[in-house]
Motif scaffolding. Structure first.
Motif, short mmCIF file in Angstrom:
data_model
loop_
_atom_site.label_atom_id
_atom_site.label_comp_id
_atom_site.label_asym_id
_atom_site.label_seq_id
_atom_site.Cartn_x
_atom_site.Cartn_y
_atom_site.Cartn_z
N GLU A 137 13.35 -72.74 36.20
CA GLU A 137 12.79 -74.01 35.74
C GLU A 137 11.64 -73.77 34.77
OE1 GLU A 137 11.62 -76.51 38.96
OE2 GLU A 137 13.61 -76.54 39.89
N SER A 138 10.80 -72.77 35.09
CA SER A 138 9.66 -72.45 34.22
C SER A 138 10.13 -71.98 32.85
CB SER A 138 8.80 -71.38 34.89
OG SER A 138 7.71 -71.03 34.07
N SER B 253 9.35 -73.87 29.40
CA SER B 253 8.74 -73.22 28.24
C SER B 253 9.60 -73.42 26.99
CB SER B 253 8.55 -71.72 28.51
OG SER B 253 7.66 -71.52 29.58
N LYS C 92 12.44 -71.69 40.66
CA LYS C 92 11.26 -72.13 39.92
C LYS C 92 11.07 -71.29 38.66
CE LYS C 92 8.62 -74.87 40.95
NZ LYS C 92 8.56 -76.32 40.64
N GLN C 93 11.44 -70.01 38.73
CA GLN C 93 11.34 -69.16 37.55
C GLN C 93 12.30 -69.66 36.46
OE1 GLN C 93 9.20 -66.76 36.98
NE2 GLN C 93 10.03 -66.30 34.96
N GLU D 150 3.00 -79.69 32.93
CA GLU D 150 3.80 -79.05 33.97
C GLU D 150 3.72 -77.53 33.93
OE1 GLU D 150 5.24 -80.87 36.25
OE2 GLU D 150 4.54 -82.68 35.23
N LEU D 151 3.14 -76.97 32.85
CA LEU D 151 3.07 -75.51 32.75
C LEU D 151 2.14 -74.95 33.81
CD1 LEU D 151 2.83 -75.07 28.88
CD2 LEU D 151 4.75 -74.41 30.33
N PRO D 152 2.44 -73.76 34.38
CA PRO D 152 1.57 -73.15 35.39
C PRO D 152 0.23 -72.75 34.81
CG PRO D 152 3.30 -71.63 34.74
CD PRO D 152 3.64 -72.94 34.10
#
Length: 530
Positions: free
Chosen positions: A230-231, A235, A227-228, A315-317
């Motif tokens: 993907e994040s 970004s 997930k990191q 989709e950003l946290p």
């Protein structure tokens, strides 16, 4: 072993919860099912358990599953035997032993003459020795209720087990028994949980979101690493799309300016050449149509890029958007807030604690309050916050202490008030309406949710609203007391809470059996109860 094909579910009001879910779980696999609150994890487990029917699609299981539901008081009208699903056998056994030997009783018992002994052994395995099968579930604590259902696994030996937040309400010893079961069982497992220690014991992580089910072939640590990545990619995609949008706007402006210059130059030439007025009008109309077409083409392109950018930003946290933002000038590190000297309490002739408690709490500390279920953690909290007084010993509380107690039910909130009205109730600083709404938006409550009643909020939403209300109150409390804060939160909201607490400079007193959460909020000392 377990297959979902194009499974969809819609609420009675026809709102679609999820659609086109695909999943295949092999024999003996152990799968974590995670996702934000409201994604439909519990609903999906209930579909697999046969309690709900999907709106469409196919569900296939090779064996009948055993379902351990999330406990929130819904089984209080049952006895332990009924919760264990052996009441018909138990009644048949007792009728046969009393002389009523009928075909119906023999069929119900199905030669399971040791059913009560096996129940006793299963309950003892989960530290529930001494409970009677006829005892009402309403007399048990939340942890004991969960253990009753877990004992049912030992009793029934199912091939497929569905677990919904099984570590909720369990004390440290209960969690350890659960972890041991997950490590050693040969059953196929599908587990909904936010317990990160538990999640790391499972083979794969399956994430449920509005995009469907995504499977990650590793435990929770592996999932987080993916997930990191993907994040980071997301970004980068956002930055790239923002650059493309700026470039497209520049191209649109330059094209429009160039077309205007061409049109102006053309008009001057035509006027010098003595072109008739009717022809000038025709040429002018053609130029305007060309400009309009160019503008339409650029507008369509800009709109497409802007929509893609908006979708990516969704989709950003959200974790980094929320900060406590307290005025913490009144907090002095090291100030003595509470001193307990040989205190004790009792609900009968016997004192609650075998040995009286003595401890001190100073400003800026981060302390975990630990003990088995029934050891008196909640009672000690009531003593610390001044809601009760010790029956022996002395308890000093610094004058003017401001303490905020956040229990599992978020009782500081009024469920009858709307989100906005609740925020205004904490607005002792007299913030303007637009400032209150800005704070709500910062904690992910958009204008569509300002009129939402408190009773309709999920656990995660209540937590976010309470954090927001505390910031609206401006002055930081000296002590924040949290009672099992992660029990009703999904992983996203645990991250939000963790980030907010790390922004708080005051004293933190936490009751929690989640070692990862305690480490992340910086707990450095433990008050242990026997």
């Amino acid at each position: 072993m377990l297959v979902l094909q194009s499974v969809a579910y819609a609420h009675p009001n026809r709102d679609v919860l999820f659609d086109s879910l695909q999943l295949s779980v092999g024999r003996h696999q152990k799968i974590a099912l995670i996702g934000n609150n409201g994604a439909g994890k519990s609903t999906l487990l209930r579909i697999l358990a046969g309690e709900l029917a999907p709106a469409s699609g196919v569900v296939r299981l090779e064996a009948a599953p055993y379902y351990v539901p999330q406990i929130f008081g819904q089984f209080n009208d049952l006895t332990i035997a009924q919760a264990l699903r052996i009441e018909p056998k138990r009644l048949a056994l007792h009728e046969i032993l009393a002389g009523t030997v009928t075909e119906a009783n023999l069929a119900a018992l199905n030669d399971d003459w040791t059913i009560e002994e096996r129940c006793t052994e299963a309950l003892a395995q989960w530290d529930l020795a001494g409970l009677e099968l006829t005892q009402p579930m309403a007399t048990l604590s939340g942890g004991q209720k969960t253990k009753v259902f877990l004992a049912g696994i030992t009793l029934h030996q199912p091939e497929i087990v569905l677990l919904d937040e099984p570590s909720n309400h369990l004390d440290t010893a209960g969690r350890q028994r659960l972890y041991d079961f997950i490590r050693t069982t040969q059953s196929t497992l599908l587990v909904v949980s936010h317990d990160r220690t538990l999640l790391n014991l499972l083979d794969s992580v399956c994430e449920l979101s509005r995009r469907g089910l995504a499977v990650y072939g590793g435990n929770f640590d592996f999932y987080q690493a993916q997930k990191q990545l993907e994040s980071q990619a997301l970004s980068e995609d956002v930055r790239s799309k923002e650059k493309a949008l700026r470039k497209a706007r520049d191209v649109e402006r330059e094209t429009a300016e160039r077309q205007q210059k061409l049109d102006a130059r053309g008009r001057k030439k035509q006027e010098k050449a003595g072109v008739p007025t009717i022809m000038l009008n025709t040429l002018r109309n053609n130029a305007e149509k060309t400009s309009s077409r160019l503008k339409s083409v650029h507008a369509e392109k800009l709109g497409g890029i802007a929509q893609e950018l908006s979708d990516l930003r969704q989709e950003l946290p959200d974790t980094d958007k929320m900060k406590f933002g307290f005025d913490s000038s009144g907090l002095h590190t090291g100030k003595i807030l509470v001193t307990a000297t040989a205190i004790n309490y009792g609900y009968g002739p016997q004192p609650l604690w075998p040995r009286p408690l003595s401890f001190q709490i100073t400003s800026g500390e981060r302390i975990a309050l630990k003990g088995l279920n029934g050891s008196g953690k909640t009672t000690l909290i009531q003593l610390i916050i001044g809601a009760a007084e010790p029956q022996s010993g002395t308890l000093y509380r610094a004058a003017g202490n401001k303490t905020v107690y956040i229990d599992q039910e978020y009782s500081l909130l009024d469920n009858q008030l709307t989100v906005y009205a609740q925020a205004q109730r904490f607005n002792v600083a007299g913030l303007q309406e637009h400032e209150v709404k800005i704070r709500l938006s910062r904690f992910l409550f958009g204008k569509d949710e300002w009129d939402k009643p408190g009773r309709a909020l999920s656990g995660g939403e209540k937590m976010r609203l309470l954090l927001c209300c505390l910031t609206i109150g401006q002055q930081a409390p000296d002590i924040i007391v949290l009672d099992e804060p992660t029990n009703n939160l999904d992983l996203q909201n645990i991250g939000i809470l963790t980030a907010a607490l790390n922004d708080y400079q005051g004293t933190l007193l936490v009751v929690s059996h989640d070692p990862v959460f305690l480490a992340q909020v910086g707990v450095a000392r433990i008050i242990a109860l026997e």
